[in-house]
Design a protein around this motif. Structure first.
Motif, PDB file in Angstrom:
ATOM      1  N   ASP A 199       0.830  -1.214   0.000  1.00 60.86           N
ATOM      2  CA  ASP A 199       0.000   0.000   0.000  1.00 60.86           C
ATOM      3  C   ASP A 199       0.864   1.262   0.000  1.00 60.86           C
ATOM      4  O   ASP A 199       0.583   2.223   0.708  1.00 60.86           O
ATOM      5  CB  ASP A 199      -0.957   0.019   1.195  1.00 60.86           C
ATOM      6  CG  ASP A 199      -1.876  -1.188   1.225  1.00 60.86           C
ATOM      7  OD1 ASP A 199      -2.257  -1.657   0.132  1.00 60.86           O
ATOM      8  OD2 ASP A 199      -2.197  -1.665   2.320  1.00 60.86           O
ATOM      9  N   VAL A 200       1.923   1.251  -0.799  1.00 60.63           N
ATOM     10  CA  VAL A 200       2.858   2.382  -0.855  1.00 60.63           C
ATOM     11  C   VAL A 200       2.234   3.522  -1.662  1.00 60.63           C
ATOM     12  O   VAL A 200       1.753   3.316  -2.772  1.00 60.63           O
ATOM     13  CB  VAL A 200       4.202   1.950  -1.473  1.00 60.63           C
ATOM     14  CG1 VAL A 200       5.169   3.125  -1.555  1.00 60.63           C
ATOM     15  CG2 VAL A 200       4.808   0.800  -0.680  1.00 60.63           C
ATOM     16  N   LYS A 201       2.242   4.705  -1.065  1.00 59.95           N
ATOM     17  CA  LYS A 201       1.706   5.904  -1.726  1.00 59.95           C
ATOM     18  C   LYS A 201       2.770   6.997  -1.661  1.00 59.95           C
ATOM     19  O   LYS A 201       3.476   7.123  -0.675  1.00 59.95           O
ATOM     20  CB  LYS A 201       0.431   6.378  -1.033  1.00 59.95           C
ATOM     21  CG  LYS A 201      -0.699   5.371  -1.080  1.00 59.95           C
ATOM     22  CD  LYS A 201      -1.876   5.863  -0.241  1.00 59.95           C
ATOM     23  CE  LYS A 201      -2.868   4.780   0.004  1.00 59.95           C
ATOM     24  NZ  LYS A 201      -2.451   3.827   1.042  1.00 59.95           N
ATOM     25  N   PHE A 202       2.819   7.792  -2.712  1.00 56.50           N
ATOM     26  CA  PHE A 202       3.786   8.889  -2.811  1.00 56.50           C
ATOM     27  C   PHE A 202       3.034  10.213  -2.837  1.00 56.50           C
ATOM     28  O   PHE A 202       2.046  10.346  -3.549  1.00 56.50           O
ATOM     29  CB  PHE A 202       4.624   8.747  -4.079  1.00 56.50           C
ATOM     30  CG  PHE A 202       5.366   7.438  -4.141  1.00 56.50           C
ATOM     31  CD1 PHE A 202       6.566   7.273  -3.473  1.00 56.50           C
ATOM     32  CD2 PHE A 202       4.856   6.367  -4.867  1.00 56.50           C
ATOM     33  CE1 PHE A 202       7.243   6.061  -3.523  1.00 56.50           C
ATOM     34  CE2 PHE A 202       5.519   5.155  -4.921  1.00 56.50           C
ATOM     35  CZ  PHE A 202       6.721   5.004  -4.244  1.00 56.50           C
ATOM     36  N   TYR A 203       3.513  11.178  -2.073  1.00 58.48           N
ATOM     37  CA  TYR A 203       2.883  12.497  -1.988  1.00 58.48           C
ATOM     38  C   TYR A 203       3.910  13.587  -2.247  1.00 58.48           C
ATOM     39  O   TYR A 203       5.083  13.438  -1.899  1.00 58.48           O
ATOM     40  CB  TYR A 203       2.304  12.742  -0.584  1.00 58.48           C
ATOM     41  CG  TYR A 203       1.139  11.866  -0.234  1.00 58.48           C
ATOM     42  CD1 TYR A 203      -0.165  12.316  -0.415  1.00 58.48           C
ATOM     43  CD2 TYR A 203       1.331  10.595   0.283  1.00 58.48           C
ATOM     44  CE1 TYR A 203      -1.251  11.516  -0.082  1.00 58.48           C
ATOM     45  CE2 TYR A 203       0.254   9.784   0.621  1.00 58.48           C
ATOM     46  CZ  TYR A 203      -1.034  10.251   0.435  1.00 58.48           C
ATOM     47  OH  TYR A 203      -2.099   9.461   0.765  1.00 58.48           O
ATOM     48  N   ASP A 204       3.456  14.683  -2.818  1.00 58.71           N
ATOM     49  CA  ASP A 204       4.224  15.915  -2.870  1.00 58.71           C
ATOM     50  C   ASP A 204       3.408  16.913  -2.064  1.00 58.71           C
ATOM     51  O   ASP A 204       2.334  17.331  -2.507  1.00 58.71           O
ATOM     52  CB  ASP A 204       4.427  16.400  -4.307  1.00 58.71           C
ATOM     53  CG  ASP A 204       5.351  17.600  -4.374  1.00 58.71           C
ATOM     54  OD1 ASP A 204       6.210  17.742  -3.479  1.00 58.71           O
ATOM     55  OD2 ASP A 204       5.207  18.397  -5.319  1.00 58.71           O
ATOM     56  N   SER A 251       0.664  17.687   0.130  1.00 55.82           N
ATOM     57  CA  SER A 251      -0.571  16.930   0.373  1.00 55.82           C
ATOM     58  C   SER A 251      -1.124  16.277  -0.882  1.00 55.82           C
ATOM     59  O   SER A 251      -2.166  15.619  -0.842  1.00 55.82           O
ATOM     60  CB  SER A 251      -1.638  17.864   0.945  1.00 55.82           C
ATOM     61  OG  SER A 251      -1.185  18.416   2.147  1.00 55.82           O
ATOM     62  N   SER A 252      -0.464  16.436  -2.001  1.00 53.43           N
ATOM     63  CA  SER A 252      -0.972  15.949  -3.282  1.00 53.43           C
ATOM     64  C   SER A 252      -0.501  14.513  -3.552  1.00 53.43           C
ATOM     65  O   SER A 252       0.697  14.255  -3.694  1.00 53.43           O
ATOM     66  CB  SER A 252      -0.485  16.877  -4.396  1.00 53.43           C
ATOM     67  OG  SER A 252      -0.873  16.390  -5.649  1.00 53.43           O
ATOM     68  N   LEU A 253      -1.460  13.595  -3.616  1.00 55.37           N
ATOM     69  CA  LEU A 253      -1.158  12.198  -3.906  1.00 55.37           C
ATOM     70  C   LEU A 253      -0.705  12.059  -5.355  1.00 55.37           C
ATOM     71  O   LEU A 253      -1.354  12.550  -6.270  1.00 55.37           O
ATOM     72  CB  LEU A 253      -2.402  11.335  -3.660  1.00 55.37           C
ATOM     73  CG  LEU A 253      -2.285   9.847  -3.963  1.00 55.37           C
ATOM     74  CD1 LEU A 253      -1.258   9.186  -3.056  1.00 55.37           C
ATOM     75  CD2 LEU A 253      -3.646   9.184  -3.806  1.00 55.37           C
ATOM     76  N   LYS A 254       0.407  11.401  -5.569  1.00 54.37           N
ATOM     77  CA  LYS A 254       0.910  11.132  -6.909  1.00 54.37           C
ATOM     78  C   LYS A 254       0.290   9.821  -7.399  1.00 54.37           C
ATOM     79  O   LYS A 254       0.130   8.880  -6.644  1.00 54.37           O
ATOM     80  CB  LYS A 254       2.440  11.018  -6.917  1.00 54.37           C
ATOM     81  CG  LYS A 254       3.125  12.299  -6.489  1.00 54.37           C
ATOM     82  CD  LYS A 254       2.836  13.352  -7.493  1.00 54.37           C
ATOM     83  CE  LYS A 254       2.846  14.743  -6.956  1.00 54.37           C
ATOM     84  NZ  LYS A 254       2.409  15.733  -7.895  1.00 54.37           N
TER      85      LYS A 254
END
Length: 173
Positions: free
Chosen positions: A86-91, A93-96
């Motif tokens: 469940d890896v998520k990337f953010y910049d 608060s913006s989800l990539k």
């Protein structure tokens, strides 16, 4: 190896960071990862570890980022295994919109605790510039594909793109 590095620290009953209103709750580690009756809180609880992302040496066709986890003192060791899920990337608060898939051997059991840091690799194709990110959110796994409840977070500058892969947890910083 050089490059940028940032640290996120879990303290007390939540996640502490410099941005306002961003406390992350505490979760109890699963019994598969943390034996009952050990007395001390589990190193695998989100509140009991700190994380760091550093740029690692590039390989042929890939950029690499190392996510290192270090346990808080006076916590008990736990067992981890496989690639985080469940890896998520953010910049900010913006989800990539980048979905990462696991790579490598998923069956190795790794001990994590005070004096026993662990790490995993984020492998990104270097064919394009990729999307800028500064936070990774993930769920740790136990041996046998169980999970450690609660999101872990690590902050640092990285670039992700289609084809990003997450390596298994390995011993050492």
């Amino acid at each position: 190896m050089g490059g940028s590095q940032a640290t996120a620290v879990h303290r007390g009953n939540g996640f502490e960071r410099s941005s306002p209103g961003s406390l992350q709750g505490v979760a109890q580690a699963s019994t598969a990862a943390h034996p009952v009756g050990s007395g001390a809180p589990s190193s695998c609880r989100p509140a009991n570890l700190k994380t760091k992302i550093t740029q690692d040496a590039a390989s042929s066709g890939h950029r690499h980022y190392r996510v290192t986890l270090a346990a808080a003192p006076r916590t008990s060791a736990c067992q981890l295994g496989g690639s985080p899920r469940d890896v998520k990337f953010y910049d900010n608060s913006s989800l990539k919109g980048v979905t990462a898939k696991p790579y490598g051997s998923q069956g190795t059991k790794v001990t994590f605790g005070p004096g026993h840091p662990v790490h995993f690799d984020i492998q990104v194709p270097s064919t394009a510039k990729g999307a800028k990110a500064n936070r990774v959110v993930f769920t740790l796994r136990t041996p046998g594909s169980g999970i450690i409840p609660g999101d872990q977070e690590a902050d640092g500058k990285l670039s992700v793109d289609f084809g990003t892969q997450i390596g298994p947890v390995r011993p050492g910083a």
